[in-house]
Design a protein around this motif. Structure first.
Motif, PDB file in Angstrom:
ATOM      1  N   GLN A   1       2.405   4.212   9.487  1.00  0.00           N
ATOM      2  CA  GLN A   1       2.836   4.343   8.095  1.00  0.00           C
ATOM      3  C   GLN A   1       3.898   3.300   7.742  1.00  0.00           C
ATOM      4  OE1 GLN A   1       3.596   6.587  10.435  1.00  0.00           O
ATOM      5  NE2 GLN A   1       5.821   6.792  10.378  1.00  0.00           N
ATOM      6  N   ALA A   2       4.782   2.961   8.660  1.00  0.00           N
ATOM      7  CA  ALA A   2       5.815   1.961   8.374  1.00  0.00           C
ATOM      8  C   ALA A   2       5.193   0.589   8.117  1.00  0.00           C
ATOM      9  CB  ALA A   2       6.824   1.892   9.519  1.00  0.00           C
ATOM     10  N   ASP A   3       4.131   0.265   8.838  1.00  0.00           N
ATOM     11  CA  ASP A   3       3.429  -0.998   8.633  1.00  0.00           C
ATOM     12  C   ASP A   3       2.833  -1.042   7.223  1.00  0.00           C
ATOM     13  OD1 ASP A   3       2.340  -3.507   9.294  1.00  0.00           O
ATOM     14  OD2 ASP A   3       0.481  -2.587   9.979  1.00  0.00           O
ATOM     15  N   HIS A   4       2.234   0.055   6.791  1.00  0.00           N
ATOM     16  CA  HIS A   4       1.640   0.115   5.459  1.00  0.00           C
ATOM     17  C   HIS A   4       2.699   0.066   4.361  1.00  0.00           C
ATOM     18  CE1 HIS A   4      -2.686   0.734   6.203  1.00  0.00           C
ATOM     19  NE2 HIS A   4      -2.261   1.218   7.359  1.00  0.00           N
ATOM     20  N   LEU A   5       3.895   0.548   4.648  1.00  0.00           N
ATOM     21  CA  LEU A   5       4.987   0.460   3.674  1.00  0.00           C
ATOM     22  C   LEU A   5       5.566  -0.953   3.637  1.00  0.00           C
ATOM     23  CD1 LEU A   5       6.895   3.787   4.462  1.00  0.00           C
ATOM     24  CD2 LEU A   5       5.357   3.331   2.535  1.00  0.00           C
ATOM     25  N   ALA A   6       5.606  -1.616   4.790  1.00  0.00           N
ATOM     26  CA  ALA A   6       6.242  -2.929   4.903  1.00  0.00           C
ATOM     27  C   ALA A   6       5.421  -4.059   4.280  1.00  0.00           C
ATOM     28  CB  ALA A   6       6.510  -3.244   6.378  1.00  0.00           C
ATOM     29  N   ARG A   7       4.118  -3.990   4.349  1.00  0.00           N
ATOM     30  CA  ARG A   7       3.282  -5.119   3.906  1.00  0.00           C
ATOM     31  C   ARG A   7       3.437  -5.470   2.425  1.00  0.00           C
ATOM     32  NH1 ARG A   7       0.287  -7.282   7.793  1.00  0.00           N
ATOM     33  NH2 ARG A   7       0.126  -6.086   9.713  1.00  0.00           N
ATOM     34  N   PRO A   8       3.421  -4.492   1.503  1.00  0.00           N
ATOM     35  CA  PRO A   8       3.634  -4.873   0.089  1.00  0.00           C
ATOM     36  C   PRO A   8       5.005  -5.500  -0.152  1.00  0.00           C
ATOM     37  CG  PRO A   8       2.731  -2.650   0.234  1.00  0.00           C
ATOM     38  CD  PRO A   8       3.096  -3.070   1.626  1.00  0.00           C
TER      39      PRO A   8
END
Length: 182
Positions: free
Chosen positions: A77-84
């Motif tokens: 989930q942190a990766d998905h939050l970080a990309r944008p």
């Protein structure tokens, strides 16, 4: 308090307070495996990032999951939050900059000292090169124990400065700063 337990963190900010519908959305993403929730939450993080935490950032690093947790959940989930956020800032997102090398107990319900002990040594530098001002991204900031360990590992890997940005900040209470589950 944060500087007392996290000298490797230059600045830590959260966009929202952890509770209500946001808490429900984070739980849906993390514990019910709804990856579709991660995109909108990532956009909220990117749009709400305070200028003082993103100025001069050279890379965005998501907090890694332990490999077994990643296999179970199917995504970080942190990766998905970080990309944008990385895309908005025009800097690389480096999901391999850190590795989680051991599976600690769940942090929920633990106080500050217990959380620090629980994550001690859980993170090590990964294969990605880190330099300059690195922004560590996670979903929820409670006591700062996870962020402190990640920042320590990033600093040892070459980051000159580590700031932290989370989607939400938990409200702490209890004798040792444990999180209320209200």
């Amino acid at each position: 308090m944060c500087q007392d337990i996290a000298p490797d963190i230059a600045l830590a900010r959260s966009v929202f307070v952890y509770g209500g519908p946001l808490r429900d959305a984070i739980h849906t993403m993390k514990y019910r495996g709804r990856r579709s929730v991660a995109g909108p939450l990532g956009r909220l993080l990117a749009e709400g990032a305070p200028p003082e935490v993103v100025v001069g950032v050279s890379a965005v690093v998501p907090v890694p999951l332990y490999p077994r947790w990643l296999a179970t959940r199917g995504f970080n989930q942190a990766d998905h939050l970080a990309r944008p956020l990385a895309a908005r800032l025009g800097v690389p997102c480096l999901p391999l900059a850190l590795r989680r090398v051991r599976q600690e107990l769940a942090q929920v319900g633990l106080g500050v000292r217990s959380r620090l002990a629980n994550v001690h040594g859980a993170f090590v530098p990964g294969g990605a090169q880190v330099r300059g001002h690195v922004l560590l991204v996670d979903d929820v900031f409670s006591t700062g124990a996870t962020a402190a360990e990640c920042a320590r590992a990033l600093r040892s890997a070459g980051a000159e400065e580590v700031s932290v940005l989370t989607l939400a900040r938990a409200v702490l209470d209890g004798p040792e700063g444990g999180r209320s589950m209200r």
